[in-house]
Design a protein around this motif. Structure first.
Motif, PDB file in Angstrom:
ATOM      1  N   ARG A  52      41.439  25.975  48.821  1.00  0.00           N
ATOM      2  CA  ARG A  52      42.154  25.965  47.687  1.00  0.00           C
ATOM      3  C   ARG A  52      41.950  26.015  46.113  1.00  0.00           C
ATOM      4  N   ARG A  53      40.658  25.770  46.161  1.00  0.00           N
ATOM      5  CA  ARG A  53      39.925  26.066  44.733  1.00  0.00           C
ATOM      6  C   ARG A  53      38.883  26.740  45.032  1.00  0.00           C
ATOM      7  N   GLU A  54      38.457  27.602  43.917  1.00  0.00           N
ATOM      8  CA  GLU A  54      37.053  28.236  44.142  1.00  0.00           C
ATOM      9  C   GLU A  54      35.971  27.340  43.924  1.00  0.00           C
ATOM     10  N   HIS A  55      34.947  27.286  44.613  1.00  0.00           N
ATOM     11  CA  HIS A  55      33.872  26.474  44.299  1.00  0.00           C
ATOM     12  C   HIS A  55      32.486  27.078  44.996  1.00  0.00           C
ATOM     13  N   GLY A  56      31.525  26.798  44.398  1.00  0.00           N
ATOM     14  CA  GLY A  56      30.229  27.541  44.660  1.00  0.00           C
ATOM     15  C   GLY A  56      29.690  27.369  46.047  1.00  0.00           C
ATOM     16  N   VAL A  57      30.099  26.177  46.508  1.00  0.00           N
ATOM     17  CA  VAL A  57      29.703  25.771  47.884  1.00  0.00           C
ATOM     18  C   VAL A  57      30.887  25.748  48.971  1.00  0.00           C
ATOM     19  N   ALA A  58      32.048  25.259  48.386  1.00  0.00           N
ATOM     20  CA  ALA A  58      33.048  25.152  49.527  1.00  0.00           C
ATOM     21  C   ALA A  58      33.638  26.392  49.872  1.00  0.00           C
ATOM     22  N   THR A  59      33.715  27.484  48.781  1.00  0.00           N
ATOM     23  CA  THR A  59      34.225  28.870  49.099  1.00  0.00           C
ATOM     24  C   THR A  59      33.442  29.316  50.220  1.00  0.00           C
ATOM     25  N   PRO A  60      32.172  29.452  50.133  1.00  0.00           N
ATOM     26  CA  PRO A  60      31.481  30.325  51.287  1.00  0.00           C
ATOM     27  C   PRO A  60      31.655  29.739  52.625  1.00  0.00           C
ATOM     28  N   LEU A  61      31.595  28.382  52.649  1.00  0.00           N
ATOM     29  CA  LEU A  61      31.758  27.641  53.807  1.00  0.00           C
ATOM     30  C   LEU A  61      33.237  27.932  54.332  1.00  0.00           C
ATOM     31  N   PRO A  80      49.101  38.317  36.821  1.00  0.00           N
ATOM     32  CA  PRO A  80      48.088  37.549  37.671  1.00  0.00           C
ATOM     33  C   PRO A  80      48.201  37.778  39.395  1.00  0.00           C
ATOM     34  N   ALA A  81      49.349  38.196  39.597  1.00  0.00           N
ATOM     35  CA  ALA A  81      49.500  38.720  41.078  1.00  0.00           C
ATOM     36  C   ALA A  81      49.053  39.665  41.530  1.00  0.00           C
ATOM     37  N   LEU A  82      48.942  40.642  40.586  1.00  0.00           N
ATOM     38  CA  LEU A  82      48.248  42.042  40.784  1.00  0.00           C
ATOM     39  C   LEU A  82      47.002  41.869  40.712  1.00  0.00           C
ATOM     40  N   GLN A  83      46.384  40.984  39.879  1.00  0.00           N
ATOM     41  CA  GLN A  83      44.998  40.960  39.820  1.00  0.00           C
ATOM     42  C   GLN A  83      44.470  40.179  41.081  1.00  0.00           C
ATOM     43  N   ALA A  84      45.266  39.188  41.372  1.00  0.00           N
ATOM     44  CA  ALA A  84      44.841  38.199  42.660  1.00  0.00           C
ATOM     45  C   ALA A  84      44.643  39.225  43.766  1.00  0.00           C
ATOM     46  N   SER A  85      45.736  40.136  44.023  1.00  0.00           N
ATOM     47  CA  SER A  85      45.555  41.154  45.033  1.00  0.00           C
ATOM     48  C   SER A  85      44.334  41.841  45.232  1.00  0.00           C
ATOM     49  N   CYS A  86      43.720  41.992  43.856  1.00  0.00           N
ATOM     50  CA  CYS A  86      42.673  43.173  43.987  1.00  0.00           C
ATOM     51  C   CYS A  86      41.293  42.453  43.729  1.00  0.00           C
ATOM     52  N   SER A  87      41.235  40.929  43.976  1.00  0.00           N
ATOM     53  CA  SER A  87      40.119  40.198  43.678  1.00  0.00           C
ATOM     54  C   SER A  87      39.458  39.779  45.000  1.00  0.00           C
ATOM     55  N   GLN A 142      36.465  36.743  40.669  1.00  0.00           N
ATOM     56  CA  GLN A 142      36.834  35.531  40.695  1.00  0.00           C
ATOM     57  C   GLN A 142      38.465  35.488  41.318  1.00  0.00           C
ATOM     58  N   ALA A 143      38.706  34.251  41.918  1.00  0.00           N
ATOM     59  CA  ALA A 143      39.871  33.946  42.455  1.00  0.00           C
ATOM     60  C   ALA A 143      40.991  33.778  41.225  1.00  0.00           C
ATOM     61  N   VAL A 144      42.287  34.066  41.238  1.00  0.00           N
ATOM     62  CA  VAL A 144      43.398  33.881  40.289  1.00  0.00           C
ATOM     63  C   VAL A 144      43.831  32.550  40.767  1.00  0.00           C
ATOM     64  N   HIS A 145      43.949  31.437  39.933  1.00  0.00           N
ATOM     65  CA  HIS A 145      44.288  30.030  40.263  1.00  0.00           C
ATOM     66  C   HIS A 145      45.676  29.905  39.589  1.00  0.00           C
ATOM     67  N   ASN A 146      46.470  29.113  40.576  1.00  0.00           N
ATOM     68  CA  ASN A 146      47.886  28.841  39.983  1.00  0.00           C
ATOM     69  C   ASN A 146      48.860  29.864  39.328  1.00  0.00           C
ATOM     70  N   ILE A 147      49.090  30.813  39.979  1.00  0.00           N
ATOM     71  CA  ILE A 147      49.956  31.782  39.426  1.00  0.00           C
ATOM     72  C   ILE A 147      51.363  31.233  39.269  1.00  0.00           C
ATOM     73  N   PRO A 148      51.949  31.312  38.038  1.00  0.00           N
ATOM     74  CA  PRO A 148      53.358  31.050  37.643  1.00  0.00           C
ATOM     75  C   PRO A 148      54.322  31.284  38.840  1.00  0.00           C
ATOM     76  N   GLY A 149      55.120  30.326  39.389  1.00  0.00           N
ATOM     77  CA  GLY A 149      56.157  30.495  40.155  1.00  0.00           C
ATOM     78  C   GLY A 149      56.007  30.408  41.743  1.00  0.00           C
ATOM     79  N   ALA A 150      54.376  30.350  41.883  1.00  0.00           N
ATOM     80  CA  ALA A 150      53.917  30.520  43.267  1.00  0.00           C
ATOM     81  C   ALA A 150      53.567  28.875  43.413  1.00  0.00           C
ATOM     82  N   PRO A 151      52.992  28.572  44.863  1.00  0.00           N
ATOM     83  CA  PRO A 151      52.425  27.488  45.080  1.00  0.00           C
ATOM     84  C   PRO A 151      51.032  27.307  44.419  1.00  0.00           C
ATOM     85  N   PRO A 152      50.495  26.204  44.375  1.00  0.00           N
ATOM     86  CA  PRO A 152      49.326  26.056  43.518  1.00  0.00           C
ATOM     87  C   PRO A 152      48.179  26.364  44.415  1.00  0.00           C
ATOM     88  N   GLY A 153      46.922  26.792  43.915  1.00  0.00           N
ATOM     89  CA  GLY A 153      46.003  27.096  44.547  1.00  0.00           C
ATOM     90  C   GLY A 153      45.162  28.186  44.058  1.00  0.00           C
TER      91      GLY A 153
END
Length: 398
Positions: free
Chosen positions: A149-158, A222-229, A235-246
């Motif tokens: 749900r959040r990008e993190h140096g350890v949690a994300t690879p795991l 942000p949605a288009l950038q996220a789709s290409c990330s 980096q992940a795109v966090h908390n896009i307006p109007g969408a569930p957080p994360g």
């Protein structure tokens, strides 16, 4: 040497045999993830959206992930031919600063540069995309859940290791780690309908955990950038307006080649709908439905850089998931022949490895990619000739 190969699902092939293919037959055009591989589709994009489709008037759904989302959004701009030419030029000539002693730029640097590119490309023109009179754009993203749900140096690879292992067992199991979130442009609703309602999806969503979000001026970039990330590349795109957080990543993770159940009759309450800023209060996945029945949208015309339609990015090495299924029955795939691909620079399609291969020699990389895109005009010439005189003998089974 023939460049183009044509593949069709059984229902699409039956239609081609009886009627050929007219612009009015097309209801959906997907755009796959695949990075620079998508460059060879530029001439086909310019022909299809600039010359061929304008001969018809029906609504068409454009479904894209990663570079495919960028391509499909570009198709919604005024003068799509010029827009596609600019996309090709900008993509080919992109360059990034390499840290001393490194072969790859940092994810933060790539994300910053890419965001600037999108702002320059679509700045002041988002309304053209959202209010296109015919095209309904659907941008596919992958939203992290739980550990992701959040990008993190350890949690994300795991988390991605967990997603990989889960996906190997069963594709649906990856939904515990990542869900498909589709940002859809507004439907041209009749008078009195709810403002801001997004267009119905042109595919069923029982295959994988899915949410739909209304695309608007505030979340388009942000949605288009996220789709290409791509994870670990951007980096992940966090908390896009109007969408569930994360955290939101490349749509190709969940839907690499958009192997979706196109044209199925489904109740639209089979998906979570997040529109007008409303969203579930938690991550329970409870349905928030809109009413109505989604009808078959017509044939799916798929300009693709290969004929296999792989479900998710993590399925690339799982060959048993590369087979066609009944979900693709109405699909017509246009793809380059492997023999023709071997005639291109480096005997392959452009790909992300070229950034490392050419390193700081961006001019050499651009030269190779330009040669590939120019050669791709042969795909258009052969496709236009087939449309004039349809030959079922040239159509292979998908």
């Amino acid at each position: 040497m023939k460049a183009l190969r044509i593949y069709a699902g059984p229902r699409a092939r039956e239609h081609l045999e009886q009627h050929g293919l007219q612009p009015s037959d097309v209801g959906v055009i997907p755009g796959a993830a695949g990075g620079p591989k998508g460059l060879i589709l530029g001439p086909l994009d310019r022909f299809i959206f600039g010359q061929w489709l304008p001969q018809s008037e029906q609504p068409v759904h454009l479904v894209g992930a990663s570079i495919g989302a960028w391509r499909m959004a570009t198709a919604c701009l005024h003068d799509p031919v010029a827009a596609f030419e600019r996309l090709e030029r900008d993509y080919i000539h992109q360059n990034y600063d390499l840290p001393p002693g490194k072969k790859r730029p940092s994810a933060a640097h790539v994300s910053e540069r890419f965001g600037q590119s999108l702002d320059a490309f679509y700045g002041g023109r988002v309304d053209e995309v959202l209010n296109h009179p015919r095209f309904r754009l659907h941008i596919v993203t992958s939203r992290g859940r739980h550990m992701l749900r959040r990008e993190h140096g350890v949690a994300t690879p795991l988390g991605y290791l967990g997603a990989f292992l889960s996906n190997t067992v069963h594709r649906k199991a990856m939904g515990a780690w990542l869900e498909r979130v589709v940002f859809s442009s507004p439907e041209n609703a009749p008078a009195g309908a709810a403002a801001g309602a997004c267009a119905a999806l042109p595919f069923a969503t029982s295959d994988y955990r899915t949410r739909q979000v209304a695309l608007n001026a505030g979340n388009f970039m942000p949605a288009l950038q996220a789709s290409c990330s791509i994870p670990f590349v951007l980096q992940a795109v966090h908390n896009i307006p109007g969408a569930p957080p994360g955290a939101y990543w490349d749509g190709g993770i969940t839907d690499y080649h958009l192997h979706l159940a196109y044209g199925r009759q489904i109740m639209s309450n089979a998906i979570d709908l997040v529109a007008g800023g409303a969203m579930p209060a938690d991550d329970s996945g409870q349905n928030h439905s809109n009413s109505g029945l989604l009808r078959s949208p017509g044939l799916v015309l798929y300009p693709h850089f290969q004929h296999r339609v792989v479900p998710g990015w993590l399925d690339k090495g799982l060959k048993w998931r590369h087979r066609s299924t009944s979900a693709l029955d109405t699909m017509v795939v246009l793809s380059p022949s492997p023999e023709w691909v071997r005639s291109l620079p480096n005997a392959k399609l452009p790909d992300r490895n070229d950034f490392t291969h050419y390193g700081t020699d961006g001019a050499a990389r651009a030269k190779a990619w330009l040669a590939a895109t120019r050669a791709s005009q042969q795909l258009v010439d052969e496709w236009a000739a087939w449309l004039e005189r349809p030959d079922l003998g040239a159509v292979q089974r998908l």
